[in-house]
Design a protein around this motif. Structure first.
Motif, PDB file in Angstrom:
ATOM      1  N   GLU A  64      -4.184   9.477  14.373  1.00 40.54           N
ATOM      2  CA  GLU A  64      -4.733   9.769  13.502  1.00 40.54           C
ATOM      3  C   GLU A  64      -5.438  10.068  12.420  1.00 40.54           C
ATOM      4  O   GLU A  64      -5.965  10.680  11.752  1.00 40.54           O
ATOM      5  CB  GLU A  64      -3.428   8.838  12.470  1.00 40.54           C
ATOM      6  CG  GLU A  64      -2.381   8.565  13.095  1.00 40.54           C
ATOM      7  CD  GLU A  64      -1.531   9.691  11.787  1.00 40.54           C
ATOM      8  OE1 GLU A  64      -1.738   9.710  10.997  1.00 40.54           O
ATOM      9  OE2 GLU A  64      -0.368  10.704  12.913  1.00 40.54           O
TER      10      GLU A  64
ATOM     11  N   THR B  39      -1.021   3.140   9.589  1.00 40.67           N
ATOM     12  CA  THR B  39       0.576   4.165   9.216  1.00 40.67           C
ATOM     13  C   THR B  39      -0.660   5.048   7.825  1.00 40.67           C
ATOM     14  O   THR B  39       0.107   6.719   6.646  1.00 40.67           O
ATOM     15  CB  THR B  39       1.706   4.090   8.456  1.00 40.67           C
ATOM     16  OG1 THR B  39       0.985   2.557   7.669  1.00 40.67           O
ATOM     17  CG2 THR B  39       2.166   3.474   9.313  1.00 40.67           C
ATOM     18  N   MET B  40      -1.142   4.766   7.418  1.00 45.65           N
ATOM     19  CA  MET B  40      -2.010   5.738   6.081  1.00 45.65           C
ATOM     20  C   MET B  40      -3.350   5.870   6.884  1.00 45.65           C
ATOM     21  O   MET B  40      -4.352   6.523   5.503  1.00 45.65           O
ATOM     22  CB  MET B  40      -3.069   4.247   5.450  1.00 45.65           C
ATOM     23  CG  MET B  40      -0.738   3.474   4.439  1.00 45.65           C
ATOM     24  SD  MET B  40      -0.259   4.685   3.938  1.00 45.65           S
ATOM     25  CE  MET B  40       0.813   3.787   3.117  1.00 45.65           C
TER      26      MET B  40
ATOM     27  N   ASP C 264       0.825  -1.412  -0.217  1.00 51.21           N
ATOM     28  CA  ASP C 264       0.019  -0.092  -0.284  1.00 51.21           C
ATOM     29  C   ASP C 264       0.605   1.461   0.550  1.00 51.21           C
ATOM     30  O   ASP C 264       1.826   1.269   0.213  1.00 51.21           O
ATOM     31  CB  ASP C 264      -0.966   0.222   1.040  1.00 51.21           C
ATOM     32  CG  ASP C 264      -2.320  -0.739   0.991  1.00 51.21           C
ATOM     33  OD1 ASP C 264      -2.106  -1.400   0.108  1.00 51.21           O
ATOM     34  OD2 ASP C 264      -2.589  -1.025   1.900  1.00 51.21           O
ATOM     35  N   SER C 265       0.525   2.089  -0.561  1.00 53.31           N
ATOM     36  CA  SER C 265       1.178   3.342  -0.964  1.00 53.31           C
ATOM     37  C   SER C 265      -0.500   4.788  -0.580  1.00 53.31           C
ATOM     38  O   SER C 265      -0.890   4.288  -0.730  1.00 53.31           O
ATOM     39  CB  SER C 265       1.738   3.752  -2.017  1.00 53.31           C
ATOM     40  OG  SER C 265       0.937   4.089  -2.893  1.00 53.31           O
ATOM     41  N   LYS C 266       1.207   5.943  -0.522  1.00 51.03           N
ATOM     42  CA  LYS C 266      -0.107   7.001  -0.512  1.00 51.03           C
ATOM     43  C   LYS C 266      -0.925   6.780  -1.807  1.00 51.03           C
ATOM     44  O   LYS C 266      -2.029   7.001  -1.723  1.00 51.03           O
ATOM     45  CB  LYS C 266       1.460   7.989  -0.277  1.00 51.03           C
ATOM     46  CG  LYS C 266       0.445   9.376   0.094  1.00 51.03           C
ATOM     47  CD  LYS C 266       1.569  10.392   0.395  1.00 51.03           C
ATOM     48  CE  LYS C 266       0.359  12.094   0.187  1.00 51.03           C
ATOM     49  NZ  LYS C 266       1.314  13.197  -0.422  1.00 51.03           N
TER      50      LYS C 266
ATOM     51  N   VAL D 269      -3.804   4.918  -1.161  1.00 53.07           N
ATOM     52  CA  VAL D 269      -4.974   5.238  -0.616  1.00 53.07           C
ATOM     53  C   VAL D 269      -5.977   6.325  -1.200  1.00 53.07           C
ATOM     54  O   VAL D 269      -6.774   6.689  -0.634  1.00 53.07           O
ATOM     55  CB  VAL D 269      -4.220   5.641   0.819  1.00 53.07           C
ATOM     56  CG1 VAL D 269      -5.673   5.806   1.684  1.00 53.07           C
ATOM     57  CG2 VAL D 269      -4.027   4.154   1.357  1.00 53.07           C
ATOM     58  N   ILE D 270      -4.743   7.195  -1.312  1.00 48.74           N
ATOM     59  CA  ILE D 270      -5.733   8.191  -2.189  1.00 48.74           C
ATOM     60  C   ILE D 270      -6.906   7.752  -3.533  1.00 48.74           C
ATOM     61  O   ILE D 270      -7.886   8.312  -3.359  1.00 48.74           O
ATOM     62  CB  ILE D 270      -4.578   9.206  -2.831  1.00 48.74           C
ATOM     63  CG1 ILE D 270      -3.927   9.797  -1.426  1.00 48.74           C
ATOM     64  CG2 ILE D 270      -5.297  10.474  -3.503  1.00 48.74           C
ATOM     65  CD1 ILE D 270      -2.875  10.484  -1.739  1.00 48.74           C
TER      66      ILE D 270
ATOM     67  N   ILE E  78      -3.664  10.186   5.880  1.00 50.55           N
ATOM     68  CA  ILE E  78      -3.766  10.610   4.662  1.00 50.55           C
ATOM     69  C   ILE E  78      -5.192   9.858   4.482  1.00 50.55           C
ATOM     70  O   ILE E  78      -5.966  11.065   3.562  1.00 50.55           O
ATOM     71  CB  ILE E  78      -2.903   9.188   3.624  1.00 50.55           C
ATOM     72  CG1 ILE E  78      -1.190   9.426   3.597  1.00 50.55           C
ATOM     73  CG2 ILE E  78      -3.288   9.687   2.598  1.00 50.55           C
ATOM     74  CD1 ILE E  78      -0.666   8.549   3.033  1.00 50.55           C
TER      75      ILE E  78
ATOM     76  N   GLU F 170      -7.730  13.180   2.392  1.00 51.29           N
ATOM     77  CA  GLU F 170      -8.495  12.855   2.139  1.00 51.29           C
ATOM     78  C   GLU F 170     -10.037  13.000   1.851  1.00 51.29           C
ATOM     79  O   GLU F 170     -10.973  12.923   1.583  1.00 51.29           O
ATOM     80  CB  GLU F 170      -7.958  11.687   1.006  1.00 51.29           C
ATOM     81  CG  GLU F 170      -6.906  11.290   0.523  1.00 51.29           C
ATOM     82  CD  GLU F 170      -7.002  12.281  -0.966  1.00 51.29           C
ATOM     83  OE1 GLU F 170      -7.572  13.028  -1.913  1.00 51.29           O
ATOM     84  OE2 GLU F 170      -5.871  13.492  -0.981  1.00 51.29           O
TER      85      GLU F 170
END
Lengths: 296, 288
Positions: A127, A84-85, A51-53, A56-57, A88, A92
């Motif tokens: 978060e 950690t996500m 998974d990356s930024k 997730v966006i 972000i 959004e």
């Protein structure tokens, strides 16, 4: 020591009941209604090491607008990501009304010291997670250390603060329906707002008989305490048809009060697209192709 | 020992490498040339078609990913299996009015057709691919790639050779397909499915339905996950227009081959393969 009674479960009866409810035919208008309801109950999930930024966006955009060609579709209930996500996703989804759910407590195994699991939970909540999906210690549960499991859930519940707590039983590792029932009762007693079948990392993940056993536990808990607990089957639910079958299980076991995203969720990643395909099929009369639906 | 009782074959459909009955539970009667009932065939529904397309879609990447040589071997294998079951094919053809010689000729031609396209699998790329001259310092080349899932109507009048002539070039080029068998003579298509099933053809690459064209035609043309539609019998002009319109929804390739004589020279050529191919052109930078 807490005492969680063993409730005997009739395996054949549970499976037969599921089979009979699955033979219901939901067509046309009611099908569209069920599909839209399923969409509004979805926890759109991405729980991968890669998974990356950006991913997730993308997922958050999909949550806000599931299919651009049909703008008036309901939004999904939540986006479910790793801690950690959360930041972000939170950014959004600001103002969209869509919740951010985070798995925590050393997901998916739960094999970490309680202090680490609590810290994991607190991090997710700080978060901005609105919902926390925790895993129970299956090893402890299977060894009969019910008090330990209970105390862990209670501690995590405390760490959650305002956030809703979903307790993942990982039913694929619990072996028997009696264990599923017992774990459900234990989790609800310890303060779960939702009980959830699986992490999606173990096979079998959610199955309908297991879900029925958990729904019945929720029903009995409601009769006992008057408190409504939510249900979230997760993992392995890929088709719109399955989703509708789950909705029937809920309706027939708990009634219409549970048929909303405050009390019922689907944890899924590929289900959304199949539901969207079926909705478009109902609108256009043409069978749809995955080519015309966004992947994330 | 009691007297032997002949066991008749139940003709079912071929979807995803299995032989299911139609989900609709419907059937229609199949008669021989003397108007005697010889079997009941499945009357496919649109849901059977949907299931078949799903099977074809999931089989596509695996089949298209096989190397050309391997696809050729498998087509050859179909021919081998057909040869070994020729008696059954001939019997089914004579039941519907072929003479013994005609039946034998039809099976021979079908086997030959399979061998013909088996040979083309590793050659059409060389013949129809190209290296293109360009004015810049690029190596520019064009390659063929399979169109995807093809829906096809096999010709009514040529139940075996026609069917084989439709299926072979489609799968030779790496496509997967859903075929509606000849409506009046569907039995031989199911025997052909049994041949496919024992020929290393992965399940889902070829799916064969039996039923009524008028019920299924619009679903064949309208399904968004079907990339090409092949028709072999000329439809009424009204239906023809409808099919064209529905196919345009996802810009399906429409391949129309109104062939009446499947023995004719123009019923067999490599363009049947390229009808279901897309051309990919690559610009590859080269040094000075």
């Amino acid at each position: 020591m807490i005492d969680i009674p063993t409730i005997p479960i009739d395996q054949v009866a549970v499976e037969e009941r599921v089979k009979r409810l699955n033979s219901r035919s939901i067509k046309k208008g009611s099908k569209v209604q069920a599909l839209k309801m399923a969409l509004s109950m979805m926890d759109l999930t991405t729980l991968e090491g890669k998974d990356s930024k950006g991913k997730v966006i993308q997922l958050c955009n999909k949550a806000k607008q599931p299919h651009a060609q049909i703008p008036d579709l309901p939004k999904v209930a939540a986006v479910c990501v790793y801690p950690t996500m959360v930041g972000i996703a939170k950014k959004e989804l600001q103002g969209s009304g869509i919740h951010v759910a985070s798995v925590a407590t050393a997901f998916p195994s739960g094999m970490a010291p309680l202090s680490v699991r609590i810290a994991d939970t607190k991090f997710a909540v700080e978060e901005g997670a609105d919902e926390v999906d925790m895993v129970i210690s299956r090893g402890a549960f299977l060894s009969g250390e019910y008090q330990q499991v209970f105390d862990e859930i209670a501690a995590i519940k405390e760490a959650c603060g305002e956030a809703h707590l979903k307790v993942i039983l990982e039913t694929g590792e619990l072996h028997t329906y009696e264990n599923v029932r017992k774990a459900s009762d234990l989790a609800m007693d310890a303060g779960a707002d939702f009980i959830k079948t699986s992490t999606g990392k173990i096979s079998p993940a959610a199955t309908q008989p297991v879900t029925l056993v958990m729904l019945e536990a929720i029903r009995d808990y409601f009769y006992k305490t008057g408190k409504m607990i939510g249900m979230k089957p997760a993992g392995g639910i890929r088709t719109a048809k399955q989703a509708i079958q789950y909705l029937i299980l809920v309706k027939e076991t708990l009634g219409a009060d549970w048929l909303n995203n405050q009390y019922f969720r689907f944890g899924a990643s590929s289900l959304a697209n199949d539901v969207l395909r079926q909705i478009v099929k109902q609108e256009t009369g043409l069978y749809q192709s995955g080519d015309y639906f966004s992947l994330d | 020992m009691s007297e032997h009782l002949e066991i008749l074959k139940t003709y079912k459909m071929y979807i995803g490498g299995a032989f299911p009955r139609t989900e609709s539970g419907r059937f229609y009667k199949v008669f021989n040339n003397e108007d005697e009932l010889i079997a009941n065939a499945c009357l496919a529904s649109r849901k059977d078609f949907r299931n078949a397309v799903e099977s074809a879609r999931s089989a596509f990447s695996g089949w298209n990913g096989r190397n050309a040589y391997n696809r050729g071997q498998i087509l050859y294998r179909i021919a081998e299996m057909m040869e070994s079951r020729r008696n059954e094919f001939e019997k089914e053809l004579t039941a519907i009015g072929f003479t013994t010689n005609e039946a034998r000729a039809d099976v021979n031609a079908s086997i030959d057709r399979l061998i013909y396209y088996a040979g083309w699998t590793d050659k059409y790329q060389q013949v129809f691919g190209s290296v293109n001259p360009v004015a810049s310092s690029h190596f520019n080349f064009s390659l063929m790639d399979a169109t995807g899932v093809v829906a096809a109507f096999a010709p009514d009048a040529s139940p075996l050779l026609g069917l084989v002539s439709v299926v072979a070039p489609i799968i030779a080029g790496g496509n997967t397909c859903v075929v509606l068998a000849s409506e009046p003579y569907p039995l031989v298509s199911i025997t052909f499915a049994e041949v496919l099933n024992s020929s290393d053809v992965p399940g889902g690459v070829v799916n064969i339905l039996t039923g009524k064209k008028e019920e299924l035609a619009e679903h064949f043309a309208g399904h968004m996950d079907v990339n090409a539609l092949m028709i072999t019998d000329k439809p009424s002009s009204e239906l023809h227009k409808k099919l064209d319109e529905l196919a345009s929804e996802n810009v399906k390739r429409m391949v129309k081959k109104f062939i009446t004589d499947w023995y004719a020279k123009d019923a067999q050529d490599p363009y049947f393969i390229t009808d279901f191919q897309e051309t990919k052109t690559t610009w590859h930078p080269v040094g000075f």
